[in-house]
Motif scaffolding. Structure first.
Motif, PDB file in Angstrom:
ATOM      1  N   SER A   1      -9.575 -10.019  16.517  1.00 48.19           N
ATOM      2  CA  SER A   1      -9.643  -8.571  16.390  1.00 48.19           C
ATOM      3  C   SER A   1      -8.374  -7.987  15.802  1.00 48.19           C
ATOM      4  O   SER A   1      -7.272  -8.395  16.147  1.00 48.19           O
ATOM      5  CB  SER A   1      -9.883  -7.959  17.777  1.00 48.19           C
ATOM      6  N   ARG A   2      -8.563  -7.009  14.926  1.00 47.97           N
ATOM      7  CA  ARG A   2      -7.405  -6.301  14.381  1.00 47.97           C
ATOM      8  C   ARG A   2      -6.951  -5.201  15.319  1.00 47.97           C
ATOM      9  O   ARG A   2      -5.896  -4.627  15.136  1.00 47.97           O
ATOM     10  CB  ARG A   2      -7.778  -5.665  13.031  1.00 47.97           C
ATOM     11  N   HIS A   3      -7.764  -4.908  16.334  1.00 43.62           N
ATOM     12  CA  HIS A   3      -7.479  -3.727  17.142  1.00 43.62           C
ATOM     13  C   HIS A   3      -7.106  -4.031  18.575  1.00 43.62           C
ATOM     14  O   HIS A   3      -7.345  -3.233  19.475  1.00 43.62           O
ATOM     15  CB  HIS A   3      -8.672  -2.769  17.123  1.00 43.62           C
ATOM     16  N   VAL A   4      -6.564  -5.202  18.857  1.00 42.18           N
ATOM     17  CA  VAL A   4      -5.979  -5.447  20.176  1.00 42.18           C
ATOM     18  C   VAL A   4      -4.524  -5.838  19.949  1.00 42.18           C
ATOM     19  O   VAL A   4      -4.088  -6.011  18.814  1.00 42.18           O
ATOM     20  CB  VAL A   4      -6.718  -6.555  20.976  1.00 42.18           C
ATOM     21  N   GLU A   5      -3.801  -5.981  21.056  1.00 43.31           N
ATOM     22  CA  GLU A   5      -2.387  -6.349  20.959  1.00 43.31           C
ATOM     23  C   GLU A   5      -2.220  -7.563  20.053  1.00 43.31           C
ATOM     24  O   GLU A   5      -2.948  -8.538  20.159  1.00 43.31           O
ATOM     25  CB  GLU A   5      -1.887  -6.696  22.366  1.00 43.31           C
ATOM     26  N   GLY A   6      -1.265  -7.492  19.165  1.00 39.57           N
ATOM     27  CA  GLY A   6      -1.036  -8.616  18.259  1.00 39.57           C
ATOM     28  C   GLY A   6      -1.879  -8.526  17.000  1.00 39.57           C
ATOM     29  O   GLY A   6      -1.760  -9.353  16.115  1.00 39.57           O
ATOM     30  N   GLY A   7      -2.745  -7.513  16.925  1.00 40.93           N
ATOM     31  CA  GLY A   7      -3.622  -7.387  15.772  1.00 40.93           C
ATOM     32  C   GLY A   7      -3.185  -6.269  14.847  1.00 40.93           C
ATOM     33  O   GLY A   7      -2.367  -5.438  15.205  1.00 40.93           O
ATOM     34  N   GLY A   8      -3.746  -6.274  13.636  1.00 45.77           N
ATOM     35  CA  GLY A   8      -3.435  -5.203  12.705  1.00 45.77           C
ATOM     36  C   GLY A   8      -3.911  -5.547  11.310  1.00 45.77           C
ATOM     37  O   GLY A   8      -4.590  -6.531  11.086  1.00 45.77           O
ATOM     38  N   VAL A   9      -3.553  -4.674  10.364  1.00 44.33           N
ATOM     39  CA  VAL A   9      -3.858  -4.944   8.970  1.00 44.33           C
ATOM     40  C   VAL A   9      -2.528  -4.915   8.232  1.00 44.33           C
ATOM     41  O   VAL A   9      -1.601  -4.247   8.651  1.00 44.33           O
ATOM     42  CB  VAL A   9      -4.826  -3.884   8.390  1.00 44.33           C
ATOM     43  N   SER A  10      -2.428  -5.662   7.148  1.00 47.61           N
ATOM     44  CA  SER A  10      -1.122  -5.781   6.517  1.00 47.61           C
ATOM     45  C   SER A  10      -0.720  -4.504   5.785  1.00 47.61           C
ATOM     46  O   SER A  10       0.220  -3.831   6.146  1.00 47.61           O
ATOM     47  CB  SER A  10      -1.090  -6.950   5.537  1.00 47.61           C
ATOM     48  N   ASP A  11      -1.449  -4.180   4.756  1.00 49.22           N
ATOM     49  CA  ASP A  11      -0.925  -3.175   3.842  1.00 49.22           C
ATOM     50  C   ASP A  11      -1.990  -2.173   3.453  1.00 49.22           C
ATOM     51  O   ASP A  11      -2.085  -1.795   2.310  1.00 49.22           O
ATOM     52  CB  ASP A  11      -0.430  -3.923   2.571  1.00 49.22           C
ATOM     53  N   TRP A  12      -2.792  -1.778   4.411  1.00 52.57           N
ATOM     54  CA  TRP A  12      -3.945  -0.971   4.034  1.00 52.57           C
ATOM     55  C   TRP A  12      -3.557   0.478   3.802  1.00 52.57           C
ATOM     56  O   TRP A  12      -2.754   1.046   4.549  1.00 52.57           O
ATOM     57  CB  TRP A  12      -5.008  -1.043   5.126  1.00 52.57           C
ATOM     58  N   SER A  13      -4.202   1.077   2.813  1.00 55.05           N
ATOM     59  CA  SER A  13      -3.991   2.500   2.567  1.00 55.05           C
ATOM     60  C   SER A  13      -4.644   3.285   3.684  1.00 55.05           C
ATOM     61  O   SER A  13      -5.522   2.796   4.396  1.00 55.05           O
ATOM     62  CB  SER A  13      -4.628   2.880   1.229  1.00 55.05           C
ATOM     63  N   ILE A  14      -4.229   4.528   3.795  1.00 56.55           N
ATOM     64  CA  ILE A  14      -4.770   5.400   4.829  1.00 56.55           C
ATOM     65  C   ILE A  14      -6.282   5.556   4.623  1.00 56.55           C
ATOM     66  O   ILE A  14      -7.054   5.616   5.576  1.00 56.55           O
ATOM     67  CB  ILE A  14      -4.027   6.757   4.804  1.00 56.55           C
ATOM     68  N   VAL A  15      -6.717   5.562   3.365  1.00 56.56           N
ATOM     69  CA  VAL A  15      -8.139   5.730   3.066  1.00 56.56           C
ATOM     70  C   VAL A  15      -8.940   4.548   3.612  1.00 56.56           C
ATOM     71  O   VAL A  15      -9.971   4.710   4.257  1.00 56.56           O
ATOM     72  CB  VAL A  15      -8.374   5.852   1.544  1.00 56.56           C
ATOM     73  N   ARG A  16      -8.422   3.345   3.386  1.00 55.80           N
ATOM     74  CA  ARG A  16      -9.146   2.156   3.843  1.00 55.80           C
ATOM     75  C   ARG A  16      -9.197   2.095   5.363  1.00 55.80           C
ATOM     76  O   ARG A  16     -10.214   1.748   5.958  1.00 55.80           O
ATOM     77  CB  ARG A  16      -8.473   0.912   3.267  1.00 55.80           C
ATOM     78  N   ARG A  17      -8.074   2.442   6.017  1.00 60.60           N
ATOM     79  CA  ARG A  17      -8.066   2.472   7.473  1.00 60.60           C
ATOM     80  C   ARG A  17      -9.086   3.483   7.986  1.00 60.60           C
ATOM     81  O   ARG A  17      -9.816   3.234   8.937  1.00 60.60           O
ATOM     82  CB  ARG A  17      -6.685   2.909   7.989  1.00 60.60           C
ATOM     83  N   PHE A  18      -9.115   4.634   7.310  1.00 61.21           N
ATOM     84  CA  PHE A  18     -10.009   5.708   7.728  1.00 61.21           C
ATOM     85  C   PHE A  18     -11.464   5.275   7.590  1.00 61.21           C
ATOM     86  O   PHE A  18     -12.273   5.473   8.501  1.00 61.21           O
ATOM     87  CB  PHE A  18      -9.718   6.951   6.879  1.00 61.21           C
ATOM     88  N   LEU A  19     -11.789   4.650   6.468  1.00 55.51           N
ATOM     89  CA  LEU A  19     -13.152   4.170   6.248  1.00 55.51           C
ATOM     90  C   LEU A  19     -13.543   3.153   7.319  1.00 55.51           C
ATOM     91  O   LEU A  19     -14.641   3.183   7.873  1.00 55.51           O
ATOM     92  CB  LEU A  19     -13.267   3.515   4.874  1.00 55.51           C
ATOM     93  N   SER A  20     -12.610   2.246   7.603  1.00 54.71           N
ATOM     94  CA  SER A  20     -12.896   1.194   8.567  1.00 54.71           C
ATOM     95  C   SER A  20     -13.138   1.776   9.956  1.00 54.71           C
ATOM     96  O   SER A  20     -14.099   1.429  10.645  1.00 54.71           O
ATOM     97  CB  SER A  20     -11.718   0.218   8.573  1.00 54.71           C
ATOM     98  N   ARG A  21     -12.269   2.699  10.366  1.00 51.80           N
ATOM     99  CA  ARG A  21     -12.433   3.325  11.682  1.00 51.80           C
ATOM    100  C   ARG A  21     -13.649   4.249  11.705  1.00 51.80           C
ATOM    101  O   ARG A  21     -14.350   4.347  12.703  1.00 51.80           O
ATOM    102  CB  ARG A  21     -11.177   4.120  12.044  1.00 51.80           C
ATOM    103  N   GLY A  22     -13.880   4.932  10.579  1.00 49.05           N
ATOM    104  CA  GLY A  22     -15.041   5.817  10.496  1.00 49.05           C
ATOM    105  C   GLY A  22     -16.321   5.022  10.707  1.00 49.05           C
ATOM    106  O   GLY A  22     -17.217   5.435  11.441  1.00 49.05           O
ATOM    107  N   ALA A  23     -16.385   3.853  10.080  1.00 52.07           N
ATOM    108  CA  ALA A  23     -17.571   3.002  10.230  1.00 52.07           C
ATOM    109  C   ALA A  23     -17.730   2.599  11.694  1.00 52.07           C
ATOM    110  O   ALA A  23     -18.841   2.555  12.218  1.00 52.07           O
ATOM    111  CB  ALA A  23     -17.426   1.762   9.351  1.00 52.07           C
ATOM    112  N   GLN A  24     -16.610   2.335  12.339  1.00 51.57           N
ATOM    113  CA  GLN A  24     -16.689   1.924  13.744  1.00 51.57           C
ATOM    114  C   GLN A  24     -17.177   3.076  14.629  1.00 51.57           C
ATOM    115  O   GLN A  24     -18.045   2.886  15.486  1.00 51.57           O
ATOM    116  CB  GLN A  24     -15.318   1.439  14.219  1.00 51.57           C
ATOM    117  N   ILE A  25     -16.632   4.272  14.397  1.00 53.59           N
ATOM    118  CA  ILE A  25     -17.038   5.420  15.219  1.00 53.59           C
ATOM    119  C   ILE A  25     -18.518   5.728  15.008  1.00 53.59           C
ATOM    120  O   ILE A  25     -19.266   5.961  15.952  1.00 53.59           O
ATOM    121  CB  ILE A  25     -16.147   6.646  14.903  1.00 53.59           C
ATOM    122  N   LEU A  26     -18.938   5.666  13.750  1.00 51.66           N
ATOM    123  CA  LEU A  26     -20.352   5.870  13.451  1.00 51.66           C
ATOM    124  C   LEU A  26     -21.207   4.850  14.213  1.00 51.66           C
ATOM    125  O   LEU A  26     -22.230   5.177  14.802  1.00 51.66           O
ATOM    126  CB  LEU A  26     -20.561   5.691  11.949  1.00 51.66           C
TER     127      LEU A  26
END
Ligand code: GDD
Ligand code: MN
Length: 429
Positions: A160-185
Motif C-alpha cells: 500500500s502507498r497509503h500506510v506507514e512507509g508508503g508513498g509515491v515518488s514524484d507525483w504531481s498534485i493532479v495525479r495524486r488528486f485523481l488517485s485519491r478522487g478515484a478512491q473516494i468515489l
C-alpha cells in the motif's frame, strides 16, 4: 535448457481450487478433480507484461535473488505477456535457461492487465498467488513482508502507498488528486469493497488460493484487487507500505480509458448478488460492524469543537471587534485543530500508537483539515438540497439537522479510512 511457452488457459476466468496438473488444463477440469494433489510450490508470482523488454531481466533477477533466499525451490514466477510488439515474451523465454523457476505465457487471443493476471493464476501451482508489475515500480523487497503476513494467516496481503512507509515518488498534485478522487468515489459507490484496504488501486498483492478459487472473476481494466476483494472470500487482510517508484524503462499503459473502466467496474461490483443480499440485512450487519464507540467519541469531540468555535468567534468579533467573516475563519480553524488534537489523543489513540512521530502527526492534521473542508462543502450542498427540495422552506433547521448528521458520518468515515488508518503488518517491524 529453455522452457517451452505455457499455453494460455481458455474459458471462464476462474481460479481452480487445486492446481492444474498440466499447464494447459482448463479451470473447469481442475475444479472437477476429486483427489487433491499436493500443490507443488508454496508461492506463485505472476508478472503481467506489455512492452517491458527493457525491464524483464532486471525484475526476474531481483525476484529470484530475493525468493531464493527466502523460500528456495518453493516458488515460481509466471510472466504473462500479451504478445508485445517488442517481443517481451521472447526475452523472457530466453531467461528461463538461467532461471528455471520462470514460466512464460504468450497470449495472443486476449488482452488486458487483469485478465492476464488471472490467466497466470490459472496455471499456477502455488498455494499463495501473487502479482507484481514488471516495470520495477513495485519494490521487490516488500514481497517478503507480504509473504510473511500471508504465511501468518492473512488471506490477502496488499502493498500500500497509503500506510506507514508508503508513498509515491514524484507525483504531481493532479495525479495524486485523481488517485485519491478515484478512491473516494469508490468509497461512496462500493464501500464494502473499496473500504477494506487503504490502497484499493494497488496492483501489488498476494492472496491465498483458497480465498479466491471458485467464483467467476470478471474484472475490467486495471483494478484486479477490487475484483479479488469483491468476489473472493477474504477474511483477514494485511498491508505493507511501499513507495511507488518512478519508471526507468518503457512507459505506462494507463490512459483515460482506464478511469472510465474503473467506474464501470465499481458499478458492476456494487450490483453483484452478494452485496445485494448483504444490503438487505444491512441494519443488523451495519450495527455490528459500525465502530459505534469511536463514532460517539468523535461526536463528543465535535461538540467540544462547537464550543471552541463559539468562544473564539465571540472573542474575536465582539471582544476585539474584528470583521465577522475573518473571525469565523479563525474560529473554525481553531476548532478544527482542537478537534484534531482530541481525536488524535482519544478517539483514534489506538491507531496513533502505530504511527507516532511529528511528521505523520502533521500529515494527519492536514488530511483532517482537508476532509473537514470537503465536509463543509457537502454540508452547504445538502442544506440547500433539503431546504429547497425535500423538507421545504419552513423547515430550515430540520433540513440543517439532516445535513449536519450526514456530514458528521461522512467526516468520521473518511477520517477513519484516510487520516488515521494503519494496518497490522507495520507493527512487527
Ligand atoms: N499482460 C499485460 N496486458 N500486461 C499489461 C497490460 C496488458 O494489457 N497493461 C499493462 N500491463 C503490465 C505492464 O507491463 C506493467 O508490468 C504492469 O502491467 C502495470 O502497468 P503500467 O502501465 O506500468 O501501470 P501503472 O504504472 O500506471 O500502475 C498502476 O497500475 C498498477 C496495476 O498493476 C498503479 O495503479 C499501480 O499501483 C498498480 O500497481
Ligand atoms: Mn507502471
Amino acid at each position: 535448457m529453455i522452457h517451452p511457452l505455457l499455453t494460455p488457459p481458455q474459458g471462464p476466468l476462474q481460479v481452480p481450487t487445486v492446481a492444474p496438473t498440466s499447464g494447459s488444463g482448463t479451470a473447469e477440469e481442475a475444479v472437477r478433480q476429486v483427489v487433491e494433489p499436493p500443490l507443488s510450490v508454496k508461492f506463485s508470482l505472476v508478472i503481467p507484461t506489455y512492452n517491458e523488454r527493457g525491464n524483464v531481466s532486471k525484475i526476474v533477477a531481483q525476484l529470484t535473488q530475493l525468493l531464493d533466499g527466502f523460500m528456495p525451490g518453493d516458488y515460481e514466477l509466471i510472466l504473462v505477456d500479451d504478445d508485445s510488439p517488442d517481443r517481451t515474451w521472447q526475452a523472457a523465454q530466453d531467461l528461463t535457461a538461467a532461471y528455471p523457476q520462470l514460466q512464460v505465457i504468450r497470449r495472443q487471443s486476449e488482452r488486458g492487465l487483469s485478465s492476464a493476471v488471472i490467466r497466470g493464476w490459472q496455471v499456477a501451482q502455488g498455494e499463495i498467488l501473487g502479482v507484481i508489475d514488471a516495470d520495477l515500480q513495485h519494490p521487490p523487497e516488500v514481497l517478503l513482508k507480504l509473504l510473511t503476513a500471508t504465511m501468518a494467516g492473512a488471506d490477502l496481503a496488499v502493498a500500500s502507498r497509503h500506510v506507514e512507509g508508503g508513498g509515491v515518488s514524484d507525483w504531481s498534485i493532479v495525479r495524486r488528486f485523481l488517485s485519491r478522487g478515484a478512491q473516494i468515489l469508490g468509497l461512496i459507490v462500493c464501500p464494502s469493497v473499496v473500504g477494506r484496504v487503504s490502497d484499493p488501486m494497488s496492483g501489488y498483492f498476494m492472496v491465498r488460493r483458497s480465498a479466491i478459487a471458485g467464483p467467476h472473476l470478471n474484472p475490467v481494466g486495471y483494478k484486479i484487487l477490487l475484483e479479488v476483494i469483491g468476489r473472493g472470500n477474504i477474511g483477514e487482510i494485511a498491508e505493507a507500505g511501499y513507495v511507488f517508484q518512478e519508471r526507468e524503462s518503457g512507459e505506462s499503459k494507463v490512459t483515460w480509458k482506464q478511469y472510465i473502466e474503473y467506474l464501470g467496474h465499481l458499478a458492476r461490483l456494487r450490483s453483484r448478488g452478494r452485496v445485494g443480499r448483504l444490503r438487505q440485512k444491512l441494519p443488523s450487519s451495519f450495527a455490528q460492524n459500525f465502530p459505534m464507540q469511536r463514532f460517539i467519541r468523535y461526536g463528543l469531540v465535535g461538540l467540544s469543537g462547537v464550543l471552541v468555535d463559539m468562544a473564539v468567534l465571540y472573542l474575536l468579533s465582539d471582544g476585539l471587534g474584528l470583521a465577522l467573516t475573518r473571525s469565523k475563519i479563525v474560529a473554525a480553524e481553531v476548532a478544527i485543530i482542537n478537534n484534531f488534537l482530541w481525536n488524535d489523543a482519544w478517539t483514534f489513540a489506538d491507531m496513533v500508537k502505530r504511527q507516532s512521530g511529528w511528521s505523520s502527526r502533521l500529515k494527519r492534521l492536514l488530511k483532517f483539515n482537508a476532509i473537514c473542508l470537503t465536509g463543509l462543502v457537502l454540508g452547504v450542498l445538502l442544506l440547500n438540497l433539503f431546504y429547497n427540495l425535500v423538507f421545504g422552506q419552513n423547515l430550515k433547521y430540520i433540513s440543517n439537522l439532516f445535513a449536519v448528521g450526514i456530514v458528521a458520518i461522512w467526516n468520521f468515515w473518511l477520517n477513519l479510512k484516510l487520516s488515521w488508518r494503519v494496518t497490522a503488518i507495520n507493527e512487527k517491524d
